[in-house]
Motif scaffolding. Structure first.
Motif, PDB file in Angstrom:
ATOM      1  N   GLY A 133      12.961   7.784   8.851  1.00 16.68           N
ATOM      2  CA  GLY A 133      13.447   9.146   9.106  1.00 16.68           C
ATOM      3  C   GLY A 133      13.614   9.416  10.586  1.00 16.68           C
ATOM      4  O   GLY A 133      14.592  10.040  11.017  1.00 16.68           O
ATOM      5  N   SER A 134      12.689   8.930  11.396  1.00 14.59           N
ATOM      6  CA  SER A 134      12.802   9.164  12.841  1.00 14.59           C
ATOM      7  C   SER A 134      13.967   8.364  13.437  1.00 14.59           C
ATOM      8  O   SER A 134      14.645   8.832  14.349  1.00 14.59           O
ATOM      9  N   ILE A 135      14.198   7.154  12.923  1.00 10.86           N
ATOM     10  CA  ILE A 135      15.351   6.368  13.398  1.00 10.86           C
ATOM     11  C   ILE A 135      16.653   7.060  13.030  1.00 10.86           C
ATOM     12  O   ILE A 135      17.566   7.177  13.862  1.00 10.86           O
ATOM     13  N   LEU A 136      16.770   7.532  11.800  1.00  8.53           N
ATOM     14  CA  LEU A 136      17.985   8.245  11.391  1.00  8.53           C
ATOM     15  C   LEU A 136      18.182   9.515  12.219  1.00  8.53           C
ATOM     16  O   LEU A 136      19.306   9.836  12.625  1.00  8.53           O
ATOM     17  N   THR A 137      17.108  10.235  12.473  1.00  7.00           N
ATOM     18  CA  THR A 137      17.195  11.452  13.285  1.00  7.00           C
ATOM     19  C   THR A 137      17.648  11.131  14.701  1.00  7.00           C
ATOM     20  O   THR A 137      18.496  11.817  15.268  1.00  7.00           O
ATOM     21  N   SER A 138      17.094  10.058  15.269  1.00  2.06           N
ATOM     22  CA  SER A 138      17.491   9.664  16.626  1.00  2.06           C
ATOM     23  C   SER A 138      18.962   9.264  16.676  1.00  2.06           C
ATOM     24  O   SER A 138      19.687   9.641  17.606  1.00  2.06           O
ATOM     25  N   LEU A 139      19.411   8.503  15.697  1.00  2.00           N
ATOM     26  CA  LEU A 139      20.822   8.104  15.660  1.00  2.00           C
ATOM     27  C   LEU A 139      21.739   9.317  15.513  1.00  2.00           C
ATOM     28  O   LEU A 139      22.786   9.412  16.168  1.00  2.00           O
ATOM     29  N   PHE A 140      21.360  10.241  14.647  1.00  3.06           N
ATOM     30  CA  PHE A 140      22.173  11.445  14.475  1.00  3.06           C
ATOM     31  C   PHE A 140      22.210  12.266  15.761  1.00  3.06           C
ATOM     32  O   PHE A 140      23.252  12.801  16.139  1.00  3.06           O
ATOM     33  N   ASN A 141      21.060  12.358  16.454  1.00  2.75           N
ATOM     34  CA  ASN A 141      21.026  13.104  17.719  1.00  2.75           C
ATOM     35  C   ASN A 141      21.916  12.454  18.773  1.00  2.75           C
ATOM     36  O   ASN A 141      22.597  13.146  19.530  1.00  2.75           O
ATOM     37  N   LEU A 142      21.898  11.121  18.846  1.00  2.00           N
ATOM     38  CA  LEU A 142      22.788  10.423  19.783  1.00  2.00           C
ATOM     39  C   LEU A 142      24.254  10.711  19.468  1.00  2.00           C
ATOM     40  O   LEU A 142      25.061  11.003  20.357  1.00  2.00           O
ATOM     41  N   TRP A 143      24.620  10.609  18.197  1.00  2.00           N
ATOM     42  CA  TRP A 143      25.999  10.878  17.785  1.00  2.00           C
ATOM     43  C   TRP A 143      26.382  12.324  18.086  1.00  2.00           C
ATOM     44  O   TRP A 143      27.473  12.593  18.606  1.00  2.00           O
ATOM     45  N   ASN A 144      25.482  13.242  17.789  1.00  2.00           N
ATOM     46  CA  ASN A 144      25.742  14.662  18.012  1.00  2.00           C
ATOM     47  C   ASN A 144      25.921  14.956  19.506  1.00  2.00           C
ATOM     48  O   ASN A 144      26.808  15.724  19.902  1.00  2.00           O
ATOM     49  N   ASP A 201       0.831  -1.200   0.000  1.00  2.00           N
ATOM     50  CA  ASP A 201       0.000   0.000   0.000  1.00  2.00           C
ATOM     51  C   ASP A 201       0.871   1.259   0.000  1.00  2.00           C
ATOM     52  O   ASP A 201       1.995   1.246   0.478  1.00  2.00           O
ATOM     53  N   THR A 202       0.343   2.341  -0.474  1.00  2.00           N
ATOM     54  CA  THR A 202       1.075   3.610  -0.394  1.00  2.00           C
ATOM     55  C   THR A 202       1.131   4.115   1.033  1.00  2.00           C
ATOM     56  O   THR A 202       2.047   4.832   1.409  1.00  2.00           O
ATOM     57  N   ALA A 203       0.178   3.706   1.852  1.00  2.00           N
ATOM     58  CA  ALA A 203       0.186   4.124   3.257  1.00  2.00           C
ATOM     59  C   ALA A 203       1.367   3.502   3.997  1.00  2.00           C
ATOM     60  O   ALA A 203       2.006   4.140   4.835  1.00  2.00           O
ATOM     61  N   TRP A 204       1.664   2.225   3.660  1.00  2.00           N
ATOM     62  CA  TRP A 204       2.798   1.557   4.309  1.00  2.00           C
ATOM     63  C   TRP A 204       4.119   2.206   3.899  1.00  2.00           C
ATOM     64  O   TRP A 204       5.052   2.294   4.709  1.00  2.00           O
ATOM     65  N   ILE A 205       4.214   2.643   2.686  1.00  2.00           N
ATOM     66  CA  ILE A 205       5.434   3.322   2.235  1.00  2.00           C
ATOM     67  C   ILE A 205       5.639   4.608   3.037  1.00  2.00           C
ATOM     68  O   ILE A 205       6.743   4.918   3.478  1.00  2.00           O
ATOM     69  N   GLY A 206       4.578   5.314   3.268  1.00  2.66           N
ATOM     70  CA  GLY A 206       4.656   6.535   4.080  1.00  2.66           C
ATOM     71  C   GLY A 206       5.042   6.229   5.513  1.00  2.66           C
ATOM     72  O   GLY A 206       5.861   6.931   6.120  1.00  2.66           O
TER      73      GLY A 206
END
Length: 96
Positions: A14-25, A2-7
């Motif tokens: 995106g939230s996982i990448l943001t969290s990892l970047f925040n931890l590193w920062n 579904d397109t909903a699952w892609i979203g």
């Protein structure tokens, strides 16, 4: 899929990448702050040591001048009481 699952996957990724970047920062920031605190501590210690050495040196010069006064010799080194600078009187040194 579904397109909903892609979203949903995009938002989760995106939230996982943001969290990892925040931890590193945050780790980098903490490391930098620790280094700055260490440098500041070293500077403060050096300032205290320098002040102690300056006071000791001025005390030695005062004692030396008192000995010279008692002995009747000329004072070659004087201490300005306002700013603590040591003034060497070269003219008196050359005369003797």
């Amino acid at each position: 899929m579904d397109t909903a699952w892609i979203g949903v996957l995009g938002v989760l990724g995106g939230s996982i990448l943001t969290s990892l970047f925040n931890l590193w920062n945050n780790r980098q920031k903490t490391k930098s702050e620790k280094e700055q605190i260490e440098v500041k501590r070293i500077w403060e210690r050096e300032d205290r040591e320098l002040g102690y050495k300056q006071e000791r040196y001025e005390s030695e010069l005062r004692t030396y001048n008192e000995i010279l006064k008692a002995d009747g010799e000329l004072q070659y080194v004087t201490i300005n009481e306002q700013n603590g600078l040591n003034l060497f009187k070269i003219d008196k040194f050359r005369e003797s």
